[in-house]
Design an enzyme around this catalytic site. Structure first.
Site, PDB file in Angstrom:
ATOM      1  N   GLN B 142       0.838  -1.195   0.000  1.00  0.00           N
ATOM      2  CA  GLN B 142       0.000   0.000   0.000  1.00  0.00           C
ATOM      3  C   GLN B 142       0.876   1.251   0.000  1.00  0.00           C
ATOM      4  O   GLN B 142       1.716   1.409   0.883  1.00  0.00           O
ATOM      5  CB  GLN B 142      -0.873  -0.027   1.265  1.00  0.00           C
ATOM      6  CG  GLN B 142      -1.768   1.165   1.441  1.00  0.00           C
ATOM      7  CD  GLN B 142      -2.159   1.314   2.908  1.00  0.00           C
ATOM      8  OE1 GLN B 142      -1.336   1.586   3.783  1.00  0.00           O
ATOM      9  NE2 GLN B 142      -3.434   1.129   3.191  1.00  0.00           N
ATOM     10  N   GLY B 143       0.717   2.091  -0.995  1.00  0.00           N
ATOM     11  CA  GLY B 143       1.503   3.322  -1.054  1.00  0.00           C
ATOM     12  C   GLY B 143       0.669   4.531  -0.674  1.00  0.00           C
ATOM     13  O   GLY B 143       0.186   5.259  -1.547  1.00  0.00           O
ATOM     14  N   TYR B 144       0.482   4.718   0.614  1.00  0.00           N
ATOM     15  CA  TYR B 144      -0.297   5.873   1.082  1.00  0.00           C
ATOM     16  C   TYR B 144       0.618   6.905   1.752  1.00  0.00           C
ATOM     17  O   TYR B 144       0.773   8.014   1.276  1.00  0.00           O
ATOM     18  CB  TYR B 144      -1.360   5.426   2.094  1.00  0.00           C
ATOM     19  CG  TYR B 144      -2.596   4.749   1.502  1.00  0.00           C
ATOM     20  CD1 TYR B 144      -2.671   4.401   0.156  1.00  0.00           C
ATOM     21  CD2 TYR B 144      -3.687   4.457   2.314  1.00  0.00           C
ATOM     22  CE1 TYR B 144      -3.797   3.776  -0.366  1.00  0.00           C
ATOM     23  CE2 TYR B 144      -4.826   3.834   1.801  1.00  0.00           C
ATOM     24  CZ  TYR B 144      -4.870   3.489   0.460  1.00  0.00           C
ATOM     25  OH  TYR B 144      -5.986   2.883  -0.030  1.00  0.00           O
ATOM     26  N   SER B 145       1.208   6.500   2.905  1.00  0.00           N
ATOM     27  CA  SER B 145       1.938   7.476   3.720  1.00  0.00           C
ATOM     28  C   SER B 145       3.177   8.002   3.016  1.00  0.00           C
ATOM     29  O   SER B 145       3.797   7.302   2.210  1.00  0.00           O
ATOM     30  CB  SER B 145       2.383   6.833   5.036  1.00  0.00           C
ATOM     31  OG  SER B 145       1.266   6.434   5.772  1.00  0.00           O
ATOM     32  N   SER B 177       4.814  -1.680   4.061  1.00  0.00           N
ATOM     33  CA  SER B 177       5.156  -3.041   4.470  1.00  0.00           C
ATOM     34  C   SER B 177       5.029  -3.962   3.262  1.00  0.00           C
ATOM     35  O   SER B 177       4.227  -3.705   2.361  1.00  0.00           O
ATOM     36  CB  SER B 177       4.294  -3.510   5.635  1.00  0.00           C
ATOM     37  OG  SER B 177       2.967  -3.157   5.425  1.00  0.00           O
ATOM     38  N   GLU B 260      -9.875  -1.667   7.426  1.00  0.00           N
ATOM     39  CA  GLU B 260      -8.555  -1.958   7.988  1.00  0.00           C
ATOM     40  C   GLU B 260      -8.548  -1.731   9.496  1.00  0.00           C
ATOM     41  O   GLU B 260      -8.048  -2.533  10.257  1.00  0.00           O
ATOM     42  CB  GLU B 260      -7.488  -1.075   7.329  1.00  0.00           C
ATOM     43  CG  GLU B 260      -6.097  -1.374   7.882  1.00  0.00           C
ATOM     44  CD  GLU B 260      -5.046  -0.346   7.478  1.00  0.00           C
ATOM     45  OE1 GLU B 260      -3.929  -0.777   7.206  1.00  0.00           O
ATOM     46  OE2 GLU B 260      -5.323   0.859   7.447  1.00  0.00           O
ATOM     47  N   ASN B 391      -3.685   6.359  17.399  1.00  0.00           N
ATOM     48  CA  ASN B 391      -4.782   6.314  18.361  1.00  0.00           C
ATOM     49  C   ASN B 391      -5.204   7.714  18.810  1.00  0.00           C
ATOM     50  O   ASN B 391      -6.327   7.907  19.265  1.00  0.00           O
ATOM     51  CB  ASN B 391      -4.412   5.399  19.531  1.00  0.00           C
ATOM     52  CG  ASN B 391      -4.585   3.934  19.143  1.00  0.00           C
ATOM     53  OD1 ASN B 391      -4.890   3.641  17.973  1.00  0.00           O
ATOM     54  ND2 ASN B 391      -4.411   3.021  20.073  1.00  0.00           N
TER      55      ASN B 391
END
Lengths: 365, 415
Positions: B142-145, B177, B260, B391
């Site tokens: 996953q390429g988000y951050s 990851s 998720e 959180n």
């Protein structure tokens, strides 16, 4: 599959909640707490009885509604939510259960219908069974009982009182017996009453089925713990609602304090802590009626201790959100704080019930 | 209150149980594939008993064939093709957990990309990617951050320009990851530089063997969770790798983010882990005394058990709300990630505390207990407390969307 309160249970809950909103405002609670006006408390109790809470746990064959414990839980949530200044736990939960589980046929016929008709109200004291403090403890000798009982629940103006020996034998005494002294204990929680009983050769009537069967008193204690957890659940819910509402009104630094993350996060933590508690309380009540005594007792212990911990934390944080006002008597927030604090200690404080939970699972050999 | 699933599910439950008995404690081999090493500890499996040994891809095929995986995904896309049935899914999860049967593959392709494509993908994209993803043949990252787009994800700056029917991509992703094992990445890219922050993002699929991609391992505190940084230098992919429309990437990503968050702390796994902790405390001793007989340790265990029982009961209530749509548990769903990850971290931490010095052993130390899984998971869950929306962000969501508290005023002064 449906996990939650039924429509009927919600209905009971909402009725009691509404009744308390209309009839037990903070001013009235304060008058009762200060002992200024005894008639208010009587009227509130009459109103609650009119809603049928006294008949819930009396079996149908004795004129009651014969509901599941979850009904009583829904009422207890509402009473905790409105710091209901009325007897409930002892008079209308533990007493009818003790009588229907422990009484012989004659005792059931004599007493249970009178709970429904509101002719007799019971107080209940089981602290000496759970863990005797000081020199408290009760001895029965030839149907006469002597000793001292502490933290008897709902004994104020009760007609009869149900007590237990350390061995779990349940018995009744008459509140008007001349050999019985009933002294009101001054606790922090002024919304309910707790008494000390001093008995010297008081006539007692033993609940026959409980002589040989310790499971009966344990089952009554289980119910009491679940109901206390539900009371703390309702009281905690109210404290969160009050804190959130206050944070949306109160301004400092030209902003409502609810827009500060420090305040928001305290509220979010309270909500996140409490949300799973509804599920645990309802499951424990359901288990009380459906599961084996081992399974349901584990849940009863865990729900009592878990809600005690969560309630303690919420009652502190919700007070803090109110700032200085939370500390005053003006707002009356302390009635909830203290009620939660008392619920934590009665019928077994958290460490005591967790140790019981460990025993149930055979952890400590 | 009615906790029975109903007699119509009895046969199904029996069928699942038969399967579970056969594969109880099964070992799934991954052919030296390192990314599956952590799978057991995270899913709560730490099996002392060993069952059948099955190759991972065979296992995946078997689960799909039986309908215990990809149950409601259409057959044409490689799923089982069953009607969506929440109760059946729950029965499968419960029985697998009870009999310690390894679950199917997880990962971001299966958990996030497949539902995304089912909702937003073109027919061609569905055909091309879903089946091979379900069968573990295509692994996704996953390429988000990005370094400057963490909690403020919409601030992402990796650029994509459409040049001659190809997307040309430049920039950097982080916290990726499994990038080193993946064949594909689903990625959020800024393609509309003139649009507002949220409306300028597109959702693009990138083959990881495209020239111009550089993967650098980002070692985390566990030393093995396997994060990476991924750099793009004129990475060129076909125009049709865009999912949904240009500028819709934020909506696409948000439609599966909630999924998720819920899956980060599965209550069944937590319960299994609690049971492992109880066993550990019965087996390990200090001065010849069982750890569970030390009152202070025992009390901490019981406190955590109370919390685990609460989240377990809570998951039943959430399940009930899916079956009974009138039941309102809005707040109940929002708290899951916050409560679940904190609880797991606390639970794993207690195991370390009761072991004392032994609890600090790690990796291949000959005295390490349970393969070092307690330390690993303790640290890994700290990562999960931070990842997937920290959180603290969860608390903002709960207070603003759940409790209706006001948003933080926007800072208008540039600093």
């Amino acid at each position: 599959m449906y996990f939650g309160l039924s429509e009927e249970q919600e209905f009971f809950h909402d009725n009691v909640k509404k009744f308390l909103l209309d009839n037990a405002s903070i001013d009235e609670i304060r008058k009762i707490a200060n002992g200024d006006d005894n008639s208010i408390q009587k009227d509130i109790l009459q109103g609650i009885v009119n809603l049928g809470v006294n008949s819930l746990l009396v079996p149908e064959e004795y004129g009651g509604l014969g509901t599941e414990l979850l009904h009583a839980v829904s009422i207890s949530q509402a009473l905790g939510g409105g710091v209901g200044p009325v007897p409930f736990l002892g008079s209308y939960v533990m007493a009818p259960l003790a009588l229907s589980l422990g009484g012989n046929e004659n005792q059931k016929k004599v007493y249970l219908p009178k709970i429904v008709s509101n002719e007799i109200r019971f107080g209940v004291g089981l602290s000496e069974f759970i863990g005797a403090r000081e020199d408290a403890g009760l001895e029965i000798n030839k149907n006469k009982v002597s000793g001292r009982a502490l933290f008897v629940i709902d004994a104020e103006n009760a007609d009869k009182i149900i007590l237990s020996t350390k061995a779990g034998v349940l018995f009744l005494v008459d509140a008007s017996d001349k050999n019985l002294k009933i002294n009101k204990l001054i606790t922090v929680d002024k919304t309910r009453t707790f008494h000390e009983l001093v008995l010297k050769n008081v006539d007692c009537e033993i609940l026959e089925q409980s002589i040989e069967n310790i499971e009966i008193v344990k089952k009554v204690v289980d119910a009491g713990r679940i109901i206390l957890a539900a009371d703390t659940l309702g009281a905690s819910e109210s404290m969160i609602e009050k804190a959130v509402a206050y944070s949306k009104e109160r301004k400092q630094f030209n902003r409502t304090i609810g827009s500060f993350q420090a305040v928001k996060h305290m509220c979010a933590e309270m909500a996140a802590d409490l949300e799973p508690c509804y599920s645990l309380v309802w499951q424990a009540a359901h288990s009380f009626d459906k599961d084996s005594s081992e399974e349901s007792r584990l849940l009863a212990c865990q729900v009592k201790s878990h809600l005690s911990e969560i309630g303690k934390s919420i009652s502190k944080k919700a007070t803090e959100v109110h700032g200085g006002m939370g500390f005053t008597d003006l707002l009356g927030l302390h009635y909830w704080f203290k009620r939660i604090g008392l619920n934590r200690q009665i019928l077994g404080a958290p460490e005591i019930v967790r140790e019981e939970a460990a025993e149930i699972q055979g952890f400590n050999q | 209150m009615d906790l029975e699933f109903g007699p119509e599910y009895d046969d199904f439950k029996k069928e699942v149980q038969e399967f579970c008995k056969e594969y109880s404690n099964a070992i799934i081999t991954s052919g030296g594939d390192k990314k599956f090493e952590m799978h057991d500890a995270l899913s709560g499996n730490s099996n002392a008993k060993k069952g059948k040994i099955v190759n991972r891809s065979d296992w995946q095929r078997l689960l799909i064939e039986k309908g215990y995986f990809a149950r409601s995904i259409p057959k044409e896309y490689g799923g089982f093709g069953g009607e969506p049935d929440i109760i059946k899914s729950r029965i499968i999860a419960n029985e697998f957990s009870k009999y310690k049967v390894p679950s199917g593959m997880g990962g971001q392709g299966i958990d996030m990309l497949v539902p995304t494509l089912l909702e937003w993908g073109t027919e061609e994209q569905k055909q091309k990617y879903i089946k091979s993803t379900l069968h573990g043949e295509t692994i996704w990252c996953q390429g988000y951050s990005e370094p400057n787009a963490g909690s403020d994800l919409a601030n992402l700056q990796t650029k994509g320009e459409l040049v001659n029917g190809n997307w040309v991509i430049n920039g950097q992703k982080i916290w990726t990851s499994t990038a080193q094992f993946s064949q594909m990445m689903f990625c959020l890219i800024r393609t509309e530089p003139n649009a507002s922050k949220h409306a300028g993002i597109s959702f693009i699929l990138i083959p990881m063997d495209t020239p111009g991609i550089e993967i650098r391992p980002l070692v985390d505190m566990t030393l093995k969770a396997g994060f990476n940084e991924v750099f793009f230098d004129n990475v060129t992919v076909p125009e049709e790798n865009l999912v949904a429309k240009r500028g819709e990437g934020w909506s696409v990503a948000n439609s599966v983010l909630g999924h998720e968050r819920g899956s980060l702390a599965n209550p069944n796994a937590t319960m299994n882990r609690l049971n492992s902790l109880i066993n550990l405390m019965k087996e390990e001793t200090i001065d010849g005394r069982r750890l569970i007989d030390v009152p202070s340790y025992r009390d901490r265990l019981l406190q955590i058990q109370g919390k685990v029982m609460a989240v377990q009961a809570h998951s039943l209530r959430l399940l009930s709300s899916k079956i009974n749509p009138n039941q309102n548990v809005k707040l109940g769903g929002m708290i899951q990630k916050l409560v679940g990850t904190e609880l797991r971290h606390e639970l794993e931490g207690l195991a370390i505390d009761v072991m004392g010095e032994l609890g600090t052993l790690y990796e291949d130390d000959p005295n390490v207990r349970d393969g070092g899984s307690w330390q690993f998971t303790y640290m890994y869950f700290l990562g999960l407390i931070i990842g997937g929306g920290t959180n603290q962000i969860q608390k903002n969501i709960i207070s603003e969307r759940g409790l209706g508290m006001p948003r933080e005023p926007k800072v208008t002064v540039e600093v």
